[in-house]
Design a protein around this motif. Structure first.
Motif, PDB file in Angstrom:
ATOM      1  N   UNK A 136       0.879  -1.157   0.000  1.00 13.49           N
ATOM      2  CA  UNK A 136       0.000   0.000   0.000  1.00 13.49           C
ATOM      3  C   UNK A 136       0.916   1.206   0.000  1.00 13.49           C
ATOM      4  N   UNK A 137       1.264   1.638  -1.158  1.00 12.88           N
ATOM      5  CA  UNK A 137       2.230   2.725  -1.265  1.00 12.88           C
ATOM      6  C   UNK A 137       1.699   3.819  -2.175  1.00 12.88           C
ATOM      7  N   UNK A 138       1.945   5.024  -1.778  1.00 15.06           N
ATOM      8  CA  UNK A 138       1.624   6.155  -2.628  1.00 15.06           C
ATOM      9  C   UNK A 138       2.799   6.420  -3.556  1.00 15.06           C
ATOM     10  N   UNK A 139       2.516   7.043  -4.641  1.00 17.57           N
ATOM     11  CA  UNK A 139       3.592   7.359  -5.564  1.00 17.57           C
ATOM     12  C   UNK A 139       4.447   8.491  -5.003  1.00 17.57           C
ATOM     13  N   UNK A 140       5.595   8.674  -5.618  1.00 19.28           N
ATOM     14  CA  UNK A 140       6.508   9.716  -5.179  1.00 19.28           C
ATOM     15  C   UNK A 140       5.866  11.094  -5.308  1.00 19.28           C
ATOM     16  N   UNK A 141       5.127  11.279  -6.351  1.00 25.89           N
ATOM     17  CA  UNK A 141       4.489  12.589  -6.544  1.00 25.89           C
ATOM     18  C   UNK A 141       3.444  12.877  -5.481  1.00 25.89           C
ATOM     19  N   UNK A 142       2.746  11.841  -5.035  1.00 30.32           N
ATOM     20  CA  UNK A 142       1.721  12.040  -4.004  1.00 30.32           C
ATOM     21  C   UNK A 142       2.350  12.455  -2.686  1.00 30.32           C
ATOM     22  N   UNK A 143       3.459  11.813  -2.295  1.00 28.54           N
ATOM     23  CA  UNK A 143       4.134  12.180  -1.055  1.00 28.54           C
ATOM     24  C   UNK A 143       4.696  13.591  -1.133  1.00 28.54           C
ATOM     25  N   UNK A 144       5.321  13.904  -2.230  1.00 30.58           N
ATOM     26  CA  UNK A 144       5.895  15.240  -2.369  1.00 30.58           C
ATOM     27  C   UNK A 144       4.808  16.305  -2.469  1.00 30.58           C
ATOM     28  N   UNK A 145       3.680  15.955  -3.068  1.00 32.46           N
ATOM     29  CA  UNK A 145       2.561  16.901  -3.128  1.00 32.46           C
ATOM     30  C   UNK A 145       2.012  17.175  -1.733  1.00 32.46           C
TER      31      UNK A 145
END
Length: 96
Positions: free
Chosen positions: A10-19
């Protein structure tokens, strides 16, 4: 007998975390200014934003502050994990 542990990632993408990290600062700033405008007797030029935690509506500022720091910590945790993972890769690729 071997028991194999299965994980469902269950992982968010890199863009989601940085957003999340990028959106947390302006969101905190806007909600603090909104609370300061609504609060009677509060002057932004004289009082620090932490004083919004006092009084009857102090819970709203506490929730906003917790949400801000939670998103910052999640984004920072993701960046740290990527740095450690990329240090372990042999080709130096940026893992997604």
């Amino acid at each position: 007998m071997t028991i194999a542990a299965t994980r469902t990632p269950v992982a968010l993408s890199a863009r989601a975390w940085l957003a999340c990290g990028a959106a947390s600062g302006p969101l905190y700033f806007l909600t603090t200014l909104t609370q300061a405008a609504v609060r009677d007797g509060f002057d932004v030029t004289k009082h620090p934003a932490s004083l919004l935690s006092n009084g009857d509506a102090g819970n709203a500022n506490a929730v906003v502050m917790l949400a801000f720091w939670a998103t910052v910590m999640l984004a920072w945790g993701w960046v740290t994990a990527v740095i450690f993972r990329s240090a372990r890769t042999t080709r130096g690729e940026f893992p997604s």
